[in-house]
Write a protein that holds these residues in place. Structure first.
Motif, PDB file in Angstrom:
ATOM      1  N   UNK A  36       0.829  -1.210   0.000  1.00 36.75           N
ATOM      2  CA  UNK A  36       0.000   0.000   0.000  1.00 36.75           C
ATOM      3  C   UNK A  36       0.857   1.252   0.000  1.00 36.75           C
ATOM      4  N   UNK A  37       1.916   1.242   0.805  1.00 35.06           N
ATOM      5  CA  UNK A  37       2.810   2.398   0.876  1.00 35.06           C
ATOM      6  C   UNK A  37       3.510   2.648  -0.453  1.00 35.06           C
ATOM      7  N   UNK A  38       4.064   1.578  -1.050  1.00 32.23           N
ATOM      8  CA  UNK A  38       4.775   1.726  -2.311  1.00 32.23           C
ATOM      9  C   UNK A  38       3.833   2.124  -3.445  1.00 32.23           C
ATOM     10  N   UNK A  39       2.610   1.629  -3.395  1.00 34.99           N
ATOM     11  CA  UNK A  39       1.649   2.021  -4.423  1.00 34.99           C
ATOM     12  C   UNK A  39       1.344   3.507  -4.325  1.00 34.99           C
ATOM     13  N   UNK A  40       1.139   4.010  -3.121  1.00 37.11           N
ATOM     14  CA  UNK A  40       0.845   5.433  -2.939  1.00 37.11           C
ATOM     15  C   UNK A  40       2.037   6.295  -3.336  1.00 37.11           C
ATOM     16  N   UNK A  41       3.253   5.775  -3.167  1.00 35.02           N
ATOM     17  CA  UNK A  41       4.452   6.534  -3.529  1.00 35.02           C
ATOM     18  C   UNK A  41       4.713   6.523  -5.042  1.00 35.02           C
ATOM     19  N   UNK A  42       4.028   5.650  -5.762  1.00 28.68           N
ATOM     20  CA  UNK A  42       4.241   5.533  -7.207  1.00 28.68           C
ATOM     21  C   UNK A  42       3.703   6.757  -7.929  1.00 28.68           C
ATOM     22  N   UNK A  43       4.298   7.068  -9.081  1.00 33.31           N
ATOM     23  CA  UNK A  43       3.773   8.187  -9.867  1.00 33.31           C
ATOM     24  C   UNK A  43       2.497   7.748 -10.589  1.00 33.31           C
TER      25      UNK A  43
ATOM     26  N   UNK B 282       9.209  -2.691 -10.819  1.00 36.67           N
ATOM     27  CA  UNK B 282       8.428  -2.231  -9.667  1.00 36.67           C
ATOM     28  C   UNK B 282       6.939  -2.338  -9.964  1.00 36.67           C
ATOM     29  N   UNK B 283       6.533  -1.916 -11.160  1.00 33.83           N
ATOM     30  CA  UNK B 283       5.128  -1.989 -11.553  1.00 33.83           C
ATOM     31  C   UNK B 283       4.652  -3.440 -11.563  1.00 33.83           C
ATOM     32  N   UNK B 284       5.456  -4.325 -12.165  1.00 34.18           N
ATOM     33  CA  UNK B 284       5.061  -5.724 -12.231  1.00 34.18           C
ATOM     34  C   UNK B 284       4.955  -6.365 -10.871  1.00 34.18           C
ATOM     35  N   UNK B 285       5.916  -6.092  -9.997  1.00 33.26           N
ATOM     36  CA  UNK B 285       5.930  -6.693  -8.665  1.00 33.26           C
ATOM     37  C   UNK B 285       4.782  -6.140  -7.812  1.00 33.26           C
ATOM     38  N   UNK B 286       4.526  -4.832  -7.891  1.00 35.40           N
ATOM     39  CA  UNK B 286       3.412  -4.263  -7.136  1.00 35.40           C
ATOM     40  C   UNK B 286       2.066  -4.791  -7.636  1.00 35.40           C
ATOM     41  N   UNK B 287       1.924  -4.908  -8.958  1.00 34.93           N
ATOM     42  CA  UNK B 287       0.671  -5.435  -9.505  1.00 34.93           C
ATOM     43  C   UNK B 287       0.450  -6.868  -9.051  1.00 34.93           C
ATOM     44  N   UNK B 288       1.498  -7.691  -9.102  1.00 38.05           N
ATOM     45  CA  UNK B 288       1.376  -9.081  -8.655  1.00 38.05           C
ATOM     46  C   UNK B 288       1.041  -9.144  -7.170  1.00 38.05           C
ATOM     47  N   UNK B 289       1.657  -8.271  -6.380  1.00 39.97           N
ATOM     48  CA  UNK B 289       1.412  -8.265  -4.937  1.00 39.97           C
ATOM     49  C   UNK B 289      -0.021  -7.850  -4.619  1.00 39.97           C
ATOM     50  N   UNK B 290      -0.499  -6.786  -5.277  1.00 41.77           N
ATOM     51  CA  UNK B 290      -1.874  -6.344  -5.052  1.00 41.77           C
ATOM     52  C   UNK B 290      -2.862  -7.424  -5.504  1.00 41.77           C
ATOM     53  N   UNK B 291      -2.551  -8.095  -6.584  1.00 41.00           N
ATOM     54  CA  UNK B 291      -3.403  -9.172  -7.090  1.00 41.00           C
ATOM     55  C   UNK B 291      -3.528 -10.280  -6.036  1.00 41.00           C
ATOM     56  N   UNK B 292      -2.398 -10.643  -5.420  1.00 38.68           N
ATOM     57  CA  UNK B 292      -2.401 -11.707  -4.418  1.00 38.68           C
ATOM     58  C   UNK B 292      -3.088 -11.272  -3.125  1.00 38.68           C
TER      59      UNK B 292
END
Length: 466
Positions: A9-16, A51-61
């Motif tokens: 959640x933190x890394x997603x909010x920090x993303x552009x 970063x995008x791929x890893x965050x997307x996979x993490x949010x998906x899980x």
């Protein structure tokens, strides 16, 4: 809330915003609003596509409670990098496992498991159970059959598709159909303008991203904010993107816009008193980008027995510059700065390594551009090697079958990839007389007038450290 959930959640909010849009598109997949069957993320160097791929996979899980992600890469190195990114988000080796073909490589604590393609080498039922229950499995595309043996409905994310041919991509999908498993979705991440698929047949070189774009008028999700390069280095890279007709241009994030080698985040200290006067302007951290014209150096390129190309005087000048850099740059612990030295020609790389006979560390810094793809370094020195009266630059100016500049870029991408590896210092050596008149280098040299220190090499420079 679990540690991964908090960090994701933190890394997603920090993303552009472009990264957030790309992540959401990967989560929507083919059930989203888009007309195309699956999302494609165009991520140029330093824009955070992994970063995008890893965050997307993490949010998906985490958010959708869907327990199967197949994260596929072209190389083992990229697979290991992705695994570390997952671990940095708080995932552990019970949730994220990288499967490899090396059966001697088995470390459950580190999340690396080597096994046979049919998993039968895992004789302990508990080991197979642990793999089945891990929500995120990582492997190369060549080894993806291991994942599809245990994951029945995975979201498939392919990271760095520039090296993935359509045949490799579709053969990977065939492993799913033969195992009677149906994926929940697909996604591609990469930069279609990076180095092509390695093959002797030019028609097979377009990667899966270009294959998709050529068959449907589809606008991928563009990542344009880069977090790697000083703005002047980024300006040089943008000149090459313009020459390759890649849009839009990259922008530099404020954290790297003016970052030089002596910025605290890179952490080097430069002592000009330990640098020869001839090279002080070249090595000065205030000049993040330097282009050296080798026209005044003696002699020309030579062909080796294996038909590669070398230019000994340019090689010797690079060795002298690298030695000056090692002497004059130190980090806070007193360790020297080891510049990465790249050349598109193996013969040139080997000659430079021979000059470093007594310095094994500098020998290790000499890489091919293919080897450097996907990496970043504080300082990069590039030897483009070619110097001849016929203005011949071979594959560095390659297009296919008389194609226009809009055609497949082929091995021309070596220049783009090499320049975009540098974070705080980029030094380019090339013969202006040889390279001028070739589209990519005309764009590069024009942009260099505003972004680089332009230097004419002196013949005596190749003898300074003799």
């Amino acid at each position: 809330m679990s540690v991964p959930s908090q960090k994701v959640s933190q890394k997603f909010e920090e993303s552009n915003q472009e990264q957030k849009d790309a992540i959401e598109a990967l989560l929507e997949g083919w059930e989203g609003r888009h007309e195309f069957i699956f999302p494609v993320v165009d991520g140029p160097p330093g824009t955070g596509k992994t970063r995008v791929g890893v965050l997307a996979a993490s949010k998906y899980a985490l958010e959708d409670n869907k327990q199967q992600i197949a994260y596929l890469t072209y190389t083992n190195e990229a697979a290991e990098k992705a695994k570390e990114e997952f671990f940095n988000l708080g995932w552990d080796s019970k949730a994220v496992i990288r499967l490899t073909a090396n059966q001697s490589e088995r470390d459950w604590e580190k999340g690396i498991i080597g096994c046979s393609s049919d998993l039968k080498s895992l004789t302990d039922p508990d080991e197979q159970r642990r793999i089945r229950e891990a929500p995120i499995l990582i492997s190369t595309l060549y080894g993806s059959g291991r994942i599809f043996k245990v994951h029945s409905h995975p979201l498939i994310i392919v990271d760095e598709f520039s090296q993935v041919s359509p045949s490799l991509y579709f053969s990977t999908l065939s492993k799913i159909t033969t195992s009677e498993y149906n994926p929940s979705g697909y996604a591609l991440l990469g930069d279609p303008n990076q180095l092509p698929v390695i093959t002797s047949q030019p028609l097979l070189r377009p990667n899966i991203g270009r294959f998709v774009f050529q068959r449907k008028n589809y606008n991928p999700h563009h990542l344009i904010l880069q977090y790697r390069m000083h703005e002047k280095i980024c300006g040089m890279v943008n000149s090459l993107r313009e020459a390759l007709l890649a849009r839009p241009p990259l922008e530099s994030h404020q954290s790297v816009r003016t970052r030089t080698l002596t910025d605290p985040s890179l952490g080097y200290i430069w002592n000009p008193n330990k640098c020869s006067a001839d090279f002080q302007d070249i090595l000065d951290p205030k000049n993040p980008c330097v282009v050296i014209n080798t026209d005044n150096l003696p002699n020309q390129e030579e062909r080796t027995f294996g038909k590669s190309v070398c230019y000994q005087e340019e090689a010797q000048l690079i060795v002298n510059i690298a030695n000056e850099m090692v002497r004059s740059y130190k980090d806070k612990n007193g360790e020297p700065l080891w510049p990465i030295i790249l050349s598109p020609y193996n013969a040139q790389r080997e000659i430079i390594q021979r000059y470093f006979q007594e310095n094994q560390e500098l020998r290790r810094q000499c890489l091919t551009i293919f080897k450097a793809q996907g990496r970043e370094y504080p300082c990069v020195i590039i030897s483009f090697t070619r110097k001849n009266d016929g203005k011949e630059i071979g594959f560095l100016g390659e297009t296919f079958e008389g194609a226009s500049v809009a055609g497949e870029i082929g091995m021309r991408a070596q220049t783009y990839v090499a320049c975009s590896r540098a974070q705080g210092k980029l030094i380019i050596l090339l013969s202006f007389k040889t390279f001028r008149g070739h589209r990519d280098y005309d764009f590069l040299l024009e942009k260099a007038q505003d972004n680089a220190l332009m230097v004419n090499a002196k013949p005596e420079w190749v003898n300074i450290n003799d």
